[in-house]
Every structure is written in C-alpha cells, then in structure tokens.
Design a protein around this motif. Structure first.
Motif, PDB file in Angstrom:
ATOM      1  N   CYS A 108     -34.902   9.182 -28.304  1.00 47.57           N
ATOM      2  CA  CYS A 108     -35.094  10.388 -27.486  1.00 47.57           C
ATOM      3  C   CYS A 108     -34.219  11.530 -28.000  1.00 47.57           C
ATOM      4  CB  CYS A 108     -34.774  10.095 -26.022  1.00 47.57           C
ATOM      5  SG  CYS A 108     -35.953   9.000 -25.205  1.00 47.57           S
ATOM      6  N   ALA A 112     -35.302  15.257 -29.729  1.00 48.42           N
ATOM      7  CA  ALA A 112     -34.721  16.533 -29.294  1.00 48.42           C
ATOM      8  C   ALA A 112     -34.083  17.265 -30.469  1.00 48.42           C
ATOM      9  CB  ALA A 112     -33.681  16.278 -28.198  1.00 48.42           C
ATOM     10  N   TRP A 127     -36.534  16.423 -23.806  1.00 44.68           N
ATOM     11  CA  TRP A 127     -36.034  15.264 -24.535  1.00 44.68           C
ATOM     12  C   TRP A 127     -34.520  15.162 -24.452  1.00 44.68           C
ATOM     13  CZ3 TRP A 127     -39.017  11.413 -25.900  1.00 44.68           C
ATOM     14  CH2 TRP A 127     -40.384  11.647 -26.051  1.00 44.68           C
ATOM     15  N   SER A 131     -32.645  11.928 -22.821  1.00 42.34           N
ATOM     16  CA  SER A 131     -31.580  11.217 -23.532  1.00 42.34           C
ATOM     17  C   SER A 131     -30.277  11.248 -22.744  1.00 42.34           C
ATOM     18  CB  SER A 131     -31.376  11.831 -24.925  1.00 42.34           C
ATOM     19  OG  SER A 131     -30.914  13.163 -24.840  1.00 42.34           O
TER      20      SER A 131
END
Length: 236
Positions: A108, A112, A127, A131
């Motif tokens: 994740c 990002a 994202w 995360s």
C-alpha cells in the motif's frame, strides 16, 4: 575508547537495520528541534525550517528504502506461520494478525509512493491513508500482545517467586522490562500514526511538529537501546 565507539558506529551503519534506526532517530530529532525552535512567523530559510526540510528528506529516504522490505517481511511471516504450538493462543493470534497487517502495509505504501512520483496514475492520498491505518492497526496489536505477555510474566513471577532460581527470576524480569519498553515504543508510534490519519478521527492532524518529533524520537531511542541489548525493534 573513542576508536571503539567509532568502530561500533561504523558497524551499525554498515547494516541496513542499523542505518535505518540511526536515520529514523535523526529524522524525528530534526523534526523535534525544528518544531521546538520554530515560531509562528518562522521563515523557511532559517534554521527551524531547514531542520524540518532535513527531516522530510530523511523520511522520504526511509520510504524509498522500504520498497525492498516486502520479501524480508514475507520471510518473517512465513517463518512464524501460526506461531509455536507451546505459545499462548491469544499471543499467537495477535502475532499473526500483526504480521498480516505489516505485510499489507508495504505494498500500500509502495503504491502511494509510486503515485506521488508520477509512476502510476492513481490518487496517492487514499493509499497513504490505508498504509497509515494498517501501521496503526499493527501497533495496536503489538501493544495488546505485549500486555498479554506482560500479564503472563507477572503471573509467573508471583507463582514461582519462592521456587524458581534467581537466574530464572532475573530472566523473567528482563523480559518484563523488554515488553514494557515495547509498549512505550508502540504507544508513541501509535499516537503519531493516528495524527497522520485524515482529520476527524480522534486527534488526527492536531499534533504540532515538535510533538510528532518528540514521540518519534522517544520510540527511536528505545528501539536503538533494544537493538543494542539484543532486542528486536521493527518500527516503521
């Protein structure tokens, strides 16, 4: 003595985990100093602003280096599996969930990072949020796991206070200390993780830079201490 200290520092910096711990401590230390020195009208060109820029650059460095952590985490998760059969069931369950959260955290964050770098065309903010939420969940599980282990250790100390050997009691007390330090580390990081979640959730977005730096510095220094004593700190 100075030569021994220098050799020890070099030995730490030559390992990935050792270097990451040092960079993490410097990152949060710069944020603490920059946030504490900054005034309401602080200029970005002055020392406080420069320290915050250094902190941001070090954080970006750690993010890029974590692109290669997936396989190490996968190896650890597979090695642990469902946990040793002689381990407490609740501890095993919390550990497995913690490993799963950590395993999902990395891809994740990579998405990002790639979105911010313009490599893929997706919105990066969602994202980053996912995360960060996974990191916070992992830290919460870590706190619960340490509390469970701490409860078991204290019960064993009471039950075997008169029958166990001094060496055995000393080892259990050392384990108690290690779990207390782990709780302090995870709680400090959890406070920051919640701060980085979208505003509206608990104290998200309300911490000043110096407080974020203080909490991160505390957890980083504890992690370095645990590593020097042979412990294991996986602070993100």
């Amino acid at each position: 003595m100075a030569a021994a200290a220098l050799n020890g520092l070099v030995a730490v910096l030559e390992t990935y985990r050792g270097r990451d711990r040092v960079v993490r401590a410097l990152c949060y230390g710069c944020q603490l100093a920059g946030g504490a020195l900054a005034g309401p009208q602080a200029s970005p060109s002055r020392l406080p602003g420069s320290l915050l820029v250094v902190s941001a650059q070090l954080s970006a460095c750690r993010t890029a280096l974590r692109l290669f952590d997936d396989f190490a985490m996968l190896s650890y998760s597979c090695g642990y599996g469902l946990g040793p059969k002689d381990e407490d069931g609740l501890v095993r369950g919390l550990s497995v969930l913690c490993n799963l959260a950590n395993q999902l955290y990395y891809p994740c964050e990579h998405v990002a990072w790639a979105a911010d770098a313009g490599i893929i065309r997706v919105g990066s903010q969602k994202w980053w949020t996912v995360s960060t939420a996974l990191w916070a969940f992992s830290l919460l599980l870590g706190v619960l796991r340490s509390l469970r282990i701490l409860f078991q250790l204290r019960r064993k100390l009471r039950q075997h206070k008169c029958t166990s050997s001094p060496l055995s009691q000393k080892e259990m007390k050392a384990q108690v200390k290690a779990e207390v330090l782990s709780i302090l580390t995870d709680v400090a990081d959890l406070c920051n993780a919640i701060h980085w979640l979208p505003p509206g959730f608990l104290w998200a977005g309300r911490f000043p830079p110096w407080l974020v730096g203080l909490l991160g510095t505390i957890s980083s220094l504890i992690g370095i201490y645990q590593a020097s004593r042979g412990g294991n700190s996986e602070a993100v």
